[in-house]
Design an enzyme around this catalytic site. Structure first.
Site, PDB file in Angstrom:
ATOM      1  N   TRP A   1      -2.283   1.426  11.834  1.00 52.49           N
ATOM      2  CA  TRP A   1      -2.944   0.189  11.445  1.00 52.49           C
ATOM      3  C   TRP A   1      -2.535  -0.910  12.416  1.00 52.49           C
ATOM      4  CZ3 TRP A   1      -0.675  -3.709   7.685  1.00 52.49           C
ATOM      5  CH2 TRP A   1      -1.617  -4.700   7.361  1.00 52.49           C
TER       6      TRP A   1
ATOM      7  N   ASP B   1       4.058   3.537   4.081  1.00 54.27           N
ATOM      8  CA  ASP B   1       2.950   2.626   3.775  1.00 54.27           C
ATOM      9  C   ASP B   1       2.009   3.374   2.836  1.00 54.27           C
ATOM     10  OD1 ASP B   1       0.820   0.891   3.665  1.00 54.27           O
ATOM     11  OD2 ASP B   1       0.835   0.434   5.800  1.00 54.27           O
TER      12      ASP B   1
ATOM     13  N   LYS C   1      -7.077  -2.088  -2.874  1.00 52.45           N
ATOM     14  CA  LYS C   1      -8.193  -1.146  -2.861  1.00 52.45           C
ATOM     15  C   LYS C   1      -8.429  -0.541  -4.235  1.00 52.45           C
ATOM     16  CE  LYS C   1      -7.829  -1.618   1.687  1.00 52.45           C
ATOM     17  NZ  LYS C   1      -6.970  -2.641   2.300  1.00 52.45           N
TER      18      LYS C   1
END
Length: 400
Positions: free
Chosen positions: A134, A215, A250
């Site tokens: 990311w 993560d 999300k």
């Protein structure tokens, strides 16, 4: 007027994701599509407000009695629910007090607190990210003062995992190196480790005394809440101290509320107390305490059996819709006469895919079709729907 002290400040380059969205917003083409931003969209192309979130908000607002500050580490009941989701409700780690959880400002804020905490106590350590990772990972850890390196991860030839390269590099890292790992639904590639591969990584991490930082922003978007937690629970069961940054942006479609958590897995309850005291110092000098509203809503949903069941059903709908788009995207490209093999996209997990589209093709798609894709070729499958997938595939077929 006196000379400005800011005259020497240069214009910063645009963020690769945010900058793409800004360009998309300024595009007047009514048929424009943004496959760059990492946000779930429903079948109508809208970012939904989940029904369970609306219900939880109504219940909470009806009972809310105060607007006072939360503690530095956030809502205690929320932190407990996060631990149950990570490790399982009956985990001995929770019972023994071997995990510290603090409410965070989304996944990004949780990573930032963890990075600052590690920098304070391991100033000589270096950070290792997957290649690719990311985009914001490198900036976060560099801003904390770390030297950031990368380990092999993605194999562009096979569109899969370069596991041998990854494992061999991890074996060479010095003790206390911070290794950032995507627990599931790897961003940006969509390529994940198998359970057996995770076990081998855990052996190396444990043998070399590395510090894993997981993560975990997409729990529930791969194969389900329990299955997606495999890596986190495997590290926990191996007794490896680690950090876990999790997010509900999300899975609850609560993006603007910025709700996540940082969890530190420790060796004992006594160690947990010391770690928590220092993590709270990091938070105190940053934003002092987190917002109440998002934690109250997530806690209410996770702790109420009826709301929890409703949330899991809505989450499953999101997960299944993304998988459906993967299938349709691959099949439709084939129907459009594209000879390049995109079947690997069916095997990837989560919202993203490294599509294999070259930068030249990405540039043409943007300029000629208002189809916005990150320069690396990463696409967000969650931005596709039955109304735009035909045009997307047609545009890609025209540039290949």
């Amino acid at each position: 007027m006196s000379t400005s002290p800011f005259t020497h400040i240069e214009q910063a380059p645009p963020d690769p994701i945010i900058g793409l969205t800004e360009a998309f917003n300024n595009d007047s083409n009514p048929s424009k599509v943004n496959l760059g931003v990492g946000i779930y969209q429903d079948a109508s192309g809208k970012v939904p407000v989940l029904k369970v979130v609306r219900e939880a908000e109504a219940r909470y607002y009806a009972a809310e009695t105060t607007k006072t500050y939360l503690p530095i580490d956030g809502l205690a009941a929320y932190n407990k629910e996060v631990q149950k989701l990570l490790f399982g409700a009956d985990s001995p780690i929770i019972a023994e007090g071997r995990a510290v959880t603090v409410q965070g400002l989304g996944g990004t804020g949780s990573l930032k607190v963890g990075a600052d905490f590690l920098r304070r106590f391991f100033p000589d350590a270096q950070v290792w990210l997957s290649n690719p990772s990311w985009e914001n990972h490198q900036q976060l850890f560099e801003a904390a003062g770390f030297k950031v390196n990368s380990y092999p991860y993605y194999d562009a030839e096979t569109h899969g995992l370069n596991f041998n390269g990854m494992l061999e590099t991890l074996k060479t890292l010095p003790a206390n190196s911070v290794v950032v790992l995507h627990a599931c639904c790897h961003n940006p590639t969509g390529v994940d480790l198998s359970e057996e591969q995770w076990k081998l990584v855990i052996d190396v991490v444990q043998g070399n005394n590395l510090t894993p930082f997981l993560d975990f922003a997409y729990q529930g978007f791969g194969d389900g809440l329990e299955a997606d937690a495999f890596a986190v629970r495997a590290f926990a069961e191996a007794g490896i101290p680690c950090l876990i940054a999790s997010s509900f942006s999300k899975s609850f479609a609560m993006y603007r509320e910025r709700i996540g958590a940082l969890t530190v897995l420790t060796a004992s309850a006594e160690e947990s107390k010391r770690v928590l005291s220092q993590v709270k110092r990091v938070i105190r000098t940053n934003y002092s305490s987190p917002p109440s509203h998002p934690a109250q809503i997530v806690n209410l949903v996770l702790s109420d059996p009826e709301l929890r069941q409703q949330w899991e059903a809505e989450l499953a709908e999101m997960r299944d819709r993304i998988k459906d788009m993967r299938e349709k995207f691959v099949e439709m490209l084939r129907e459009k006469g594209v000879e390049q093999d995109f079947s690997f996209i069916k095997n990837q997990r989560g919202m993203f895919s490294y599509s294999g589209l070259a930068p030249e093709a990405v540039k043409m798609l943007r300029e000629e079709n208002s189809l916005y894709i990150v320069g690396s070729g990463r696409i967000c499958l969650a931005a596709m729907n039955d109304n735009n997938i035909g045009a997307i595939c047609e545009a890609i077929a025209n540039v290949l």
